[in-house]
Scaffold this motif. Structure first.
Motif, PDB file in Angstrom:
ATOM      1  N   ILE A  42      -7.411   0.951   9.997  1.00 31.05           N
ATOM      2  CA  ILE A  42      -6.484  -0.255   9.850  1.00 31.05           C
ATOM      3  C   ILE A  42      -5.317  -0.060  10.606  1.00 31.05           C
ATOM      4  CG2 ILE A  42      -7.620  -1.184   7.878  1.00 31.05           C
ATOM      5  CD1 ILE A  42      -4.441   0.176   7.368  1.00 31.05           C
ATOM      6  N   GLY A  43      -4.990   1.499  11.188  1.00 33.73           N
ATOM      7  CA  GLY A  43      -3.671   1.588  11.917  1.00 33.73           C
ATOM      8  C   GLY A  43      -3.446   3.073  11.761  1.00 33.73           C
ATOM      9  N   SER A  44      -2.600   3.519  12.413  1.00 30.52           N
ATOM     10  CA  SER A  44      -2.020   4.623  12.477  1.00 30.52           C
ATOM     11  C   SER A  44      -0.437   4.849  12.303  1.00 30.52           C
ATOM     12  CB  SER A  44      -2.423   5.200  13.940  1.00 30.52           C
ATOM     13  OG  SER A  44      -1.382   4.395  15.009  1.00 30.52           O
ATOM     14  N   ALA A  45      -0.224   6.069  12.013  1.00 27.67           N
ATOM     15  CA  ALA A  45       1.251   6.444  11.304  1.00 27.67           C
ATOM     16  C   ALA A  45       2.016   6.666  12.593  1.00 27.67           C
ATOM     17  CB  ALA A  45       1.167   7.995  10.777  1.00 27.67           C
ATOM     18  N   ASN A  46       3.030   5.593  12.575  1.00 26.23           N
ATOM     19  CA  ASN A  46       4.291   5.497  13.483  1.00 26.23           C
ATOM     20  C   ASN A  46       5.405   6.546  12.924  1.00 26.23           C
ATOM     21  OD1 ASN A  46       5.250   4.520  15.694  1.00 26.23           O
ATOM     22  ND2 ASN A  46       6.431   2.893  14.794  1.00 26.23           N
ATOM     23  N   GLY A  47       5.004   7.801  13.030  1.00 22.80           N
ATOM     24  CA  GLY A  47       5.929   8.755  12.592  1.00 22.80           C
ATOM     25  C   GLY A  47       5.329   9.425  11.349  1.00 22.80           C
ATOM     26  N   ASP A  48       6.035  10.422  10.763  1.00 19.15           N
ATOM     27  CA  ASP A  48       5.427  11.067   9.472  1.00 19.15           C
ATOM     28  C   ASP A  48       5.727  10.272   8.360  1.00 19.15           C
ATOM     29  OD1 ASP A  48       4.925  13.318  11.126  1.00 19.15           O
ATOM     30  OD2 ASP A  48       6.635  14.296  10.223  1.00 19.15           O
ATOM     31  N   GLY A  77       2.839   9.153  -1.300  1.00 24.20           N
ATOM     32  CA  GLY A  77       3.382   8.330  -2.086  1.00 24.20           C
ATOM     33  C   GLY A  77       4.429   7.695  -1.762  1.00 24.20           C
ATOM     34  N   ASP A  78       4.665   7.525  -0.309  1.00 27.47           N
ATOM     35  CA  ASP A  78       5.439   6.260   0.352  1.00 27.47           C
ATOM     36  C   ASP A  78       4.866   5.151   0.553  1.00 27.47           C
ATOM     37  OD1 ASP A  78       7.963   5.525   0.765  1.00 27.47           O
ATOM     38  OD2 ASP A  78       8.112   6.986   2.622  1.00 27.47           O
ATOM     39  N   VAL A  79       5.668   4.133   0.587  1.00 32.23           N
ATOM     40  CA  VAL A  79       4.802   2.864   0.819  1.00 32.23           C
ATOM     41  C   VAL A  79       4.625   2.605   2.469  1.00 32.23           C
ATOM     42  CG1 VAL A  79       7.173   1.603   1.100  1.00 32.23           C
ATOM     43  CG2 VAL A  79       5.430   0.205   0.680  1.00 32.23           C
ATOM     44  N   LEU A  80       3.713   1.915   2.800  1.00 31.12           N
ATOM     45  CA  LEU A  80       3.366   1.630   3.947  1.00 31.12           C
ATOM     46  C   LEU A  80       4.037   0.325   4.674  1.00 31.12           C
ATOM     47  CD1 LEU A  80       1.411   3.646   3.449  1.00 31.12           C
ATOM     48  CD2 LEU A  80      -0.454   2.330   4.638  1.00 31.12           C
ATOM     49  N   THR A  81       4.790   0.265   5.762  1.00 30.65           N
ATOM     50  CA  THR A  81       5.415  -0.866   6.139  1.00 30.65           C
ATOM     51  C   THR A  81       5.231  -1.088   7.675  1.00 30.65           C
ATOM     52  OG1 THR A  81       7.474   0.540   7.037  1.00 30.65           O
ATOM     53  CG2 THR A  81       7.415  -0.018   4.614  1.00 30.65           C
ATOM     54  N   THR A  82       5.750  -2.016   8.298  1.00 29.07           N
ATOM     55  CA  THR A  82       5.445  -2.275   9.646  1.00 29.07           C
ATOM     56  C   THR A  82       6.461  -1.381  10.381  1.00 29.07           C
ATOM     57  OG1 THR A  82       7.361  -3.871   9.435  1.00 29.07           O
ATOM     58  CG2 THR A  82       5.148  -4.691   9.206  1.00 29.07           C
ATOM     59  N   GLU A  83       7.398  -0.843   9.883  1.00 28.27           N
ATOM     60  CA  GLU A  83       7.993   0.171  10.542  1.00 28.27           C
ATOM     61  C   GLU A  83       7.205   1.460  10.740  1.00 28.27           C
ATOM     62  OE1 GLU A  83       9.539  -1.814   8.324  1.00 28.27           O
ATOM     63  OE2 GLU A  83      10.236  -2.876  10.062  1.00 28.27           O
ATOM     64  N   ASN A  84       6.759   2.051   9.913  1.00 27.50           N
ATOM     65  CA  ASN A  84       5.855   3.402   9.795  1.00 27.50           C
ATOM     66  C   ASN A  84       4.319   3.225   9.973  1.00 27.50           C
ATOM     67  OD1 ASN A  84       4.829   2.558   7.216  1.00 27.50           O
ATOM     68  ND2 ASN A  84       6.179   3.902   6.052  1.00 27.50           N
ATOM     69  N   VAL A  85       3.918   2.289  10.353  1.00 26.66           N
ATOM     70  CA  VAL A  85       2.544   1.908  10.640  1.00 26.66           C
ATOM     71  C   VAL A  85       2.341   0.938  11.741  1.00 26.66           C
ATOM     72  CG1 VAL A  85       0.316   1.251   9.776  1.00 26.66           C
ATOM     73  CG2 VAL A  85       1.692   2.291   8.318  1.00 26.66           C
ATOM     74  N   ILE A  92       2.955 -10.494   6.026  1.00 25.33           N
ATOM     75  CA  ILE A  92       3.373  -9.163   5.785  1.00 25.33           C
ATOM     76  C   ILE A  92       4.398  -8.997   4.697  1.00 25.33           C
ATOM     77  CG2 ILE A  92       5.336  -7.885   7.024  1.00 25.33           C
ATOM     78  CD1 ILE A  92       4.388  -9.103   9.827  1.00 25.33           C
ATOM     79  N   LYS A  93       4.976  -9.960   4.308  1.00 29.17           N
ATOM     80  CA  LYS A  93       5.662  -9.734   3.145  1.00 29.17           C
ATOM     81  C   LYS A  93       5.007  -9.684   1.861  1.00 29.17           C
ATOM     82  CE  LYS A  93       7.446 -13.773   1.364  1.00 29.17           C
ATOM     83  NZ  LYS A  93       7.319 -13.733  -0.234  1.00 29.17           N
ATOM     84  N   ASP A  94       3.596 -10.054   2.089  1.00 32.00           N
ATOM     85  CA  ASP A  94       2.795  -9.825   0.907  1.00 32.00           C
ATOM     86  C   ASP A  94       1.851  -8.703   1.002  1.00 32.00           C
ATOM     87  OD1 ASP A  94       4.170 -11.944  -0.814  1.00 32.00           O
ATOM     88  OD2 ASP A  94       2.298 -12.283  -1.783  1.00 32.00           O
ATOM     89  N   GLY A  95       2.163  -8.048   1.748  1.00 31.33           N
ATOM     90  CA  GLY A  95       1.537  -6.327   2.126  1.00 31.33           C
ATOM     91  C   GLY A  95       0.432  -6.368   3.063  1.00 31.33           C
ATOM     92  N   LEU A  96       0.079  -7.433   3.960  1.00 32.10           N
ATOM     93  CA  LEU A  96      -0.751  -7.161   4.920  1.00 32.10           C
ATOM     94  C   LEU A  96       0.094  -6.976   6.402  1.00 32.10           C
ATOM     95  CD1 LEU A  96      -3.031 -10.514   4.024  1.00 32.10           C
ATOM     96  CD2 LEU A  96      -3.385  -7.875   3.682  1.00 32.10           C
ATOM     97  N   ILE A  97       0.318  -5.734   6.756  1.00 31.69           N
ATOM     98  CA  ILE A  97       0.943  -5.312   7.739  1.00 31.69           C
ATOM     99  C   ILE A  97       0.724  -5.120   8.984  1.00 31.69           C
ATOM    100  CG2 ILE A  97       2.649  -4.435   6.099  1.00 31.69           C
ATOM    101  CD1 ILE A  97       1.517  -1.491   6.630  1.00 31.69           C
ATOM    102  N   LYS A 128       0.840  -1.300   0.055  1.00 31.72           N
ATOM    103  CA  LYS A 128       0.021   0.202  -0.126  1.00 31.72           C
ATOM    104  C   LYS A 128       0.927   1.250   0.009  1.00 31.72           C
ATOM    105  CE  LYS A 128      -2.803  -3.317   1.127  1.00 31.72           C
ATOM    106  NZ  LYS A 128      -2.290  -4.805   1.179  1.00 31.72           N
ATOM    107  N   ILE A 129       0.293   2.317  -0.809  1.00 34.88           N
ATOM    108  CA  ILE A 129       1.155   3.620  -0.520  1.00 34.88           C
ATOM    109  C   ILE A 129       0.049   4.754  -0.065  1.00 34.88           C
ATOM    110  CG2 ILE A 129       2.642   3.055  -2.747  1.00 34.88           C
ATOM    111  CD1 ILE A 129       0.910   4.821  -4.440  1.00 34.88           C
ATOM    112  N   ALA A 130       0.715   5.742   0.551  1.00 39.67           N
ATOM    113  CA  ALA A 130       0.040   6.662   1.133  1.00 39.67           C
ATOM    114  C   ALA A 130      -0.638   7.710  -0.032  1.00 39.67           C
ATOM    115  CB  ALA A 130       0.813   7.695   1.808  1.00 39.67           C
TER     116      ALA A 130
END
Length: 535
Positions: free
Chosen positions: A64-70, A74-82, A385-390, A45-47
Motif C-alpha cells: 500500500i506504499g513505501s517508506a519516504n525516509g526511515d 511504533g511511529d505513526v504513518l503520515t503523508t510525509e513519511n509514506v 487523509i485526516k482520518d487515516g487513509l493516506i 496506522k503505526i509501524a
C-alpha cells in the motif's frame, strides 16, 4: 477490554489504532512490546517494525506504499513519511477457489417487489421524467413542480418558517399539510443534467446508455422523456441504446420533441395529460414475493475513514458473498479505488478475458488521469487523509473489501448493464455520486453505501442504504445513517453477525417496510460521468 491496535492481515507490517494513542504508551501485541513514539489518533496506522527508506509497507496483505525516509517502530504513518506504491499486474498468477458461505437460513427468504415482464424485480415503483439535453431542464423543473404539488404528499418546510420568523421578527407557526399521495403504489421522480450536447459525441452516446439503463432498471415503471430536437443526443441515439440493453422492453416510454410541438404550453399540456394517464396505469402494480436472487445490490463508499476497511466495507463484502451464494448480484465499482488490489481481482475472474478487460480498463483510466497531469495517488480526499487513509493503495485495499471473496463473474465498462448474477466489476469514477449514478444505471435495485465521515448521497430511483463505519458518526448524524457497524470495531459483533443484520435490513428496505434516510431527506442525486478526468 477493547484492543488498542489491530492487524488486518497476518502478513501486514502496520497496525490500525482502534483508540487514540499517546506518545510513550507501551502496547503488548503479538508477543512483543511496542512503544508508541507519537500521539496517534484512532483510525491511523503505526509501524510494527522499523522501515528504512524505500521499504515496502504492507496492509490488508498487499503493498500500500513505501517508506519516504526511515520510519521507526511504533511511529505513526503520515503523508510525509509514506508515499503511494502498488504492485504491477500483468495477468492471472494463480488458480482461484472459493468456498461459499452457508446460506440455508436465507435460501427460502423473499422480499416484496415489483415484478417486471423481463423477469427483473424492482424494490421501488417509479415513474421517471428526464431530458435528453440540458436545454429541457427548465421544462423538467416545471413538470416537477406541477406533479409534486398535485400527486405527492406536501410537507411544511421548517426552514421557510424560520426565514419568515427572521423577516417578520416574530415566531411563525408551521403550516401543517393534511394532503396525501394521490396514488399509493407509485412514486414520481425527476432527473436533470448538464449533458446531451455541446461536448464530444461520445459523451452524448455514453449519457444515452446511462439513461437507457435507468429506464430498464426494474425500479422504473415507465418514463417521460423530453428532447429539444437539434442536440447531439438524438431520440434515435437514445432508442438505439435502449434497444441494445433490452430489445424486448415492454414499458411505456413517452418521448416529446419540443421543436416539433410548437409552444412550450402546447408541449407541457400534452405531457401532463399523457403522463398522468400512464402514471395512473402504473399505479396498478403491487408488491409480490420474490426470491433474494432478484436483488441486485450496488456496493459504494464515500467519505471513508480509517475504520471503513475493517468494519463497514468487510460487512458489505460478507453480504456480497451471501448474495453470490444465493444467485443474487453484487456490483463493485470505483476503479480508482481498486488500485493496488488488481492482482486479487484478476485472479478471481471466472473468465480470463474478463481479467484482461479489467486491466485494460484500469490502465486506460489511469493513463487518462496521468495525461491530465494527475494520478490515482491523488484520489484520497483531505477528509480521507485526516482520518487515516493516506495513500490510494491503502484506501483501495479497504474499499475493495466491499466485494467480498466470491468469483468475479463479469467485468463491465461504464454504461453496460448487468446480465450475470454473482459479483460484477463496473468501471466508474471514485466520485460518490457519479459512481452511485452509474451503479443504478447498470441495474442495481438497491445500493449499500458505506461512510466513515458522513455523506447524504441518495438516488432518484433506487434506495441508498447508508452504513457508517463507526458508532460516533451514527450518533452525530442520525438523520443520514441507516445502520452502523461500530460494534465490529469494539469486538462486540463479528463481521458475519453484522452481515446477517444487514441482509435482514436490505430485505425490509427492498420490501418497502423501511424507508432509507436518503429517501426521507428527498436526496435524489444524479451526476453522469463525462469520460474525462474524474477521480
Amino acid at each position: 477490554m477493547q484492543k488498542k491496535i489491530m492487524k488486518v492481515n497476518a502478513s501486514d507490517n502496520v497496525a490500525v489504532a482502534l483508540v487514540n494513542l499517546t506518545a510513550g504508551d507501551v502496547i503488548s501485541f503479538e508477543g512483543q512490546d511496542i512503544k508508541v513514539l507519537s500521539d496517534t489518533k484512532s483510525k491511523h496506522k503505526i509501524a510494527l517494525e522499523k522501515f528504512e527508506s524505500g521499504a515496502r509497507i504492507i496492509m490488508y496483505g498487499v503493498l500500500i506504499g513505501s517508506a519516504n525516509g526511515d520510519i521507526e517502530k511504533g511511529d505513526v504513518l503520515t503523508t510525509e513519511n509514506v508515499k503511494h506504491q502498488s504492485e504491477k499486474v500483468f495477468g492471472r498468477t494463480e488458480t482461484f477457489n472459493w468456498t461459499a458461505p452457508d446460506v440455508d437460513k436465507w435460501k427460502d427468504k423473499t422480499f416484496l417487489g415489483y415484478h417486471r415482464e423481463d423477469g427483473q424485480v424492482g424494490t421501488e415503483n417509479v415513474w421517471l421524467f428526464f431530458p435528453l439535453v440540458f436545454c429541457e431542464n427548465r421544462n423538467i423543473e416545471i413538470l416537477k413542480d406541477v406533479f409534486e404539488k398535485e400527486l405527492l404528499k406536501q410537507q411544511a418546510n421548517p426552514y421557510q418558517n424560520l426565514l419568515r420568523s427572521l423577516v417578520s421578527g416574530k415566531e411563525e407557526t408551521a403550516e401543517v399539510s393534511t394532503s396525501t399521495n394521490v396514488f399509493e403504489n407509485i412514486d414520481v421522480k425527476f432527473i436533470t443534467h448538464p449533458g446531451g450536447c455541446g461536448g464530444i459525441r461520445q459523451d452524448s452516446e455514453s449519457l444515452a446508455r446511462l439513461l437507457a439503463g435507468y429506464v430498464n432498471n426494474p425500479n422504473v415503471a415507465g418514463a417521460t422523456v423530453l428532447s429539444l430536437g437539434c442536440q447531439n443526443l438524438q431520440i434515435s441515439v437514445f432508442k438505439e441504446a435502449l434497444d441494445t440493453i433490452n430489445p424486448h422492453l415492454n414499458k411505456p416510454v413517452l418521448i416529446y420533441e419540443q421543436q416539433k410541438m410548437g409552444t412550450v404550453q402546447d408541449m407541457l399540456s400534452a405531457i401532463v395529460k399523457d403522463s398522468f394517464e400512464a402514471i395512473k396505469k402504473a399505479n396498478v402494480a403491487e408488491r409480490k414475493p420474490a426470491p433474494l436472487s432478484k436483488l441486485k445490490v450496488g456496493l459504494e463508499c464515500g467519505g471513508s475513514d480509517g475504520f471503513s476497511g475493517i468494519s463497514a466495507n468487510p460487512t458489505l463484502g460478507a453480504v456480497s458473498d451471501l448474495l453470490a451464494a444465493l444467485n443474487g448480484t453484487a456490483i463493485l465499482a470505483e476503479f480508482p479505488e481498486l488500485c493496488g488490489v488488481e492482482q486479487e481481482l484478476v485472479n478471481r475472474c471466472v473468465d480470463d478475458e474478463d481479467g484482461k478487460k479489467f486491466l485494460q480498463l484500469m490502465k486506460a483510466y489511469e493513463k487518462s488521469v496521468v495525461d491530465a497531469g494527475s494520478g490515482f495517488d491523488m484520489n484520497p480526499s483531505p477528509g480521507n487523509i485526516k482520518d487515516g487513509l493516506i495513500t490510494d493503495a491503502m484506501k483501495s485495499a479497504g474499499a475493495a473489501k466491499k466485494g467480498g471473496t466470491s468469483p468475479v463473474q463479469d467485468v463491465l465498462d461504464y454504461g453496460e448493464y448487468i446480465t450475470k448474477p454473482g459479483l460484477n466489476l463496473l468501471c466508474t469514477p471514485g466520485n460518490d455520486v457519479e459512481s452511485t449514478t452509474a451503479l443504478v444505471g447498470s441495474g442495481a435495485n438497491v445500493v449499500l453505501f458505506t461512510t466513515g465521515l458522513g455523506t447524504p448521497t441518495g438516488n432518484p430511483i433506487a434506495p441508498i442504504i447508508k452504513v457508517s463505519s463507526n458508532t460516533e458518526l451514527k450518533e452525530r448524524m442520525p438523520d443520514i445513517i441507516d445502520i452502523e457497524t461500530g460494534a465490529v470495531i469494539r469486538g462486540e459483533k463479528t463481521i458475519e453477525e453484522m452481515a446477517d443484520e444487514m441482509l435482514e435490513f436490505i430485505i425490509k428496505v427492498a420490501s418497502g417496510e423501511i424507508q432509507t434516510k436518503a429517501k426521507l431527506l428527498n436526496q435524489n442525486d444524479f451526476i453522469p460521468w463525462r469520460r474525462g478526468v474524474s477521480l
